[in-house]
Design an enzyme around this catalytic site. Structure first.
Site, PDB file in Angstrom:
ATOM      1  N   GLU A  72      10.815  -9.288  -4.692  1.00 40.40           N
ATOM      2  CA  GLU A  72      11.346  -8.126  -3.957  1.00 40.40           C
ATOM      3  C   GLU A  72      12.812  -8.352  -3.595  1.00 40.40           C
ATOM      4  O   GLU A  72      13.652  -7.461  -3.738  1.00 40.40           O
ATOM      5  CB  GLU A  72      10.524  -7.885  -2.687  1.00 40.40           C
ATOM      6  CG  GLU A  72       9.128  -7.352  -2.982  1.00 40.40           C
ATOM      7  CD  GLU A  72       8.239  -7.217  -1.763  1.00 40.40           C
ATOM      8  OE1 GLU A  72       7.191  -6.591  -1.876  1.00 40.40           O
ATOM      9  OE2 GLU A  72       8.596  -7.746  -0.690  1.00 40.40           O
ATOM     10  N   GLY A 112       8.231  -0.803   0.849  1.00 39.80           N
ATOM     11  CA  GLY A 112       7.782  -0.780   2.238  1.00 39.80           C
ATOM     12  C   GLY A 112       8.385  -1.936   3.014  1.00 39.80           C
ATOM     13  O   GLY A 112       9.249  -2.670   2.519  1.00 39.80           O
ATOM     14  N   LYS A 117       9.750  -8.692   5.445  1.00 43.18           N
ATOM     15  CA  LYS A 117       8.918  -8.262   4.331  1.00 43.18           C
ATOM     16  C   LYS A 117       8.152  -9.463   3.790  1.00 43.18           C
ATOM     17  O   LYS A 117       8.451 -10.584   4.137  1.00 43.18           O
ATOM     18  CB  LYS A 117       9.791  -7.678   3.207  1.00 43.18           C
ATOM     19  CG  LYS A 117      10.417  -6.344   3.586  1.00 43.18           C
ATOM     20  CD  LYS A 117      11.164  -5.687   2.425  1.00 43.18           C
ATOM     21  CE  LYS A 117      10.475  -5.784   1.111  1.00 43.18           C
ATOM     22  NZ  LYS A 117       9.093  -5.248   1.095  1.00 43.18           N
ATOM     23  N   GLY A 118       7.185  -9.180   2.926  1.00 44.43           N
ATOM     24  CA  GLY A 118       6.467 -10.275   2.289  1.00 44.43           C
ATOM     25  C   GLY A 118       5.040 -10.418   2.757  1.00 44.43           C
ATOM     26  O   GLY A 118       4.346 -11.357   2.361  1.00 44.43           O
ATOM     27  N   GLY A 119       4.586  -9.448   3.586  1.00 43.42           N
ATOM     28  CA  GLY A 119       3.183  -9.481   4.013  1.00 43.42           C
ATOM     29  C   GLY A 119       2.252  -9.508   2.807  1.00 43.42           C
ATOM     30  O   GLY A 119       1.189 -10.123   2.841  1.00 43.42           O
ATOM     31  N   SER A 142       0.823  -1.214   0.000  1.00 45.63           N
ATOM     32  CA  SER A 142       0.000   0.000   0.000  1.00 45.63           C
ATOM     33  C   SER A 142       0.856   1.263   0.000  1.00 45.63           C
ATOM     34  O   SER A 142       0.502   2.253  -0.657  1.00 45.63           O
ATOM     35  CB  SER A 142      -0.956   0.000   1.195  1.00 45.63           C
ATOM     36  OG  SER A 142      -0.246  -0.100   2.405  1.00 45.63           O
ATOM     37  N   THR A 143       2.004   1.247   0.696  1.00 47.42           N
ATOM     38  CA  THR A 143       2.846   2.458   0.726  1.00 47.42           C
ATOM     39  C   THR A 143       3.425   2.707  -0.665  1.00 47.42           C
ATOM     40  O   THR A 143       3.466   3.857  -1.134  1.00 47.42           O
ATOM     41  CB  THR A 143       3.971   2.316   1.783  1.00 47.42           C
ATOM     42  OG1 THR A 143       3.434   1.697   2.954  1.00 47.42           O
ATOM     43  CG2 THR A 143       4.554   3.662   2.154  1.00 47.42           C
ATOM     44  N   ASP A 175       7.266  -4.759   6.544  1.00 42.50           N
ATOM     45  CA  ASP A 175       6.322  -5.130   7.603  1.00 42.50           C
ATOM     46  C   ASP A 175       6.921  -4.825   8.976  1.00 42.50           C
ATOM     47  O   ASP A 175       6.202  -4.457   9.894  1.00 42.50           O
ATOM     48  CB  ASP A 175       5.950  -6.608   7.459  1.00 42.50           C
ATOM     49  CG  ASP A 175       5.238  -6.849   6.142  1.00 42.50           C
ATOM     50  OD1 ASP A 175       4.212  -6.174   5.915  1.00 42.50           O
ATOM     51  OD2 ASP A 175       5.725  -7.638   5.331  1.00 42.50           O
TER      52      ASP A 175
HETATM   53  C1  5RP Z   1       4.941  -6.903   0.263  1.00 41.62           C
HETATM   54  C2  5RP Z   1       5.799  -6.213   1.280  1.00 41.62           C
HETATM   55  C3  5RP Z   1       5.361  -4.857   1.710  1.00 41.62           C
HETATM   56  O1  5RP Z   1       6.427  -3.987   1.541  1.00 41.62           O
HETATM   57  C4  5RP Z   1       4.969  -4.894   3.147  1.00 41.62           C
HETATM   58  O2  5RP Z   1       3.969  -5.882   3.317  1.00 41.62           O
HETATM   59  C5  5RP Z   1       4.462  -3.523   3.616  1.00 41.62           C
HETATM   60  O3  5RP Z   1       3.257  -3.228   2.987  1.00 41.62           O
HETATM   61  P1  5RP Z   1       2.446  -1.895   3.237  1.00 41.62           P
HETATM   62  O4  5RP Z   1       3.177  -0.799   2.530  1.00 41.62           O
HETATM   63  O5  5RP Z   1       1.097  -2.191   2.617  1.00 41.62           O
HETATM   64  O6  5RP Z   1       2.334  -1.656   4.722  1.00 41.62           O
HETATM   65  O7  5RP Z   1       6.788  -6.712   1.726  1.00 41.62           O
HETATM   66  O8  5RP Z   1       5.381  -8.200  -0.030  1.00 41.62           O
END
Ligand code: 5RP
Length: 233
Positions: A110, A89, A101-103, A34-35, A91
């Site tokens: 990535e 971004g 990362k990887g949410g 999202s960021t 997590d």
């Molecule tokens: C996706 C990621 C994102 O960078 C992480 O989940 C952060 O996401 P957001 O900007 O929505 O908080 O690693 O695989």
């Protein structure tokens, strides 16, 4: 300010930085989440942005579509050895710039594209800053074949009964599956060691610990006064 509005203000700062403080025709790696989506929206508002960059490497279908929508040229990692900046971004991020990362499920691409970059700029609101990594479940992408054995091998590394592995329902863009490891509490040293051990398990495609050459060099985040930048050695 809501968390979304904080993300938007971080994204706005990052968009201005990318268009005003990088060489014309540079190549950027763009993360997922999202960021990053807000960052692409902000880049779309800057008329010179699409011409400023030679192109970008994207880490997901969703990011690629958004970049195309604002007129950014999409490049493929096969044709490129090195990129100036990877921006994404996180997590969780700790005081050494190590991350989970990887949410959003895009950890493998990535990590590959981050590893090609001279520097990783992390854009994350300050709720993502942690002392220990692992309150956010650690994603691990696996080849679906023999999933129970792979998970058993992963859990055997930890020797900790409090841990659990939960499988996500969705299949990744690489046709892998993701399991999330719950209950970790990692120092930087633990994270570095764990990332190396996970990388040795047959069937693991990638894990969501970003240390070594894929850790953050800069963090664009917020405090009560506004945007702040941290830099890591
Ligand atoms: C996706 C990621 C994102 O960078 C992480 O989940 C952060 O996401 P957001 O900007 O929505 O908080 O690693 O695989």
């Amino acid at each position: 300010m809501s968390q979304d509005n904080i993300k938007k203000s971080i994204a706005k700062y990052a968009a201005k930085y990318l268009t005003e403080n990088t060489e014309k025709n540079c190549i950027i790696g763009m993360g997922t989440g999202s960021t990053v989506n807000y960052l692409i929206d902000e880049l779309g508002k800057i008329p010179s942005a699409s011409k400023h960059f030679k192109g970008m490497l994207s880490t997901s279908i969703a990011t690629e579509q958004k970049l195309r929508d604002i007129g950014i040229n999409i490049l493929t990692p096969k044709d490129i050895q090195c990129i100036e900046i990877y921006i994404d971004g996180a997590d969780e991020i700790n005081s050494d710039g190590l991350m989970i990362k990887g949410g959003g499920g895009a950890l493998t691409k990535e990590k590959i594209i981050a590893s090609m970059a001279q520097q990783f700029i992390c854009i994350a609101d300050n709720s993502k800053i942690v002392d220990k990594l692992g309150k956010f479940p650690l994603p691990i992408e696996l080849i679906p074949l023999s999933e129970p054995i792979i998970i058993q091998n992963i859990l055997s590394i930890f020797n900790n009964a409090a841990l659990s592995a939960r499988r996500r329902d969705s299949i990744t863009e690489n046709h892998g599956i993701i399991v999330d490891i719950h209950g970790l509490n990692l120092s930087s040293e633990d994270a570095i060691n764990l990332e190396a051990k996970l990388n040795q398990i047959p069937g693991v495609i990638a894990n969501g610990l970003f240390t070594g050459n894929v850790k953050a060099k800069y963090l664009v985040t917020n405090n009560i006064d506004g945007i702040v930048i941290h830099s890591y050695v």
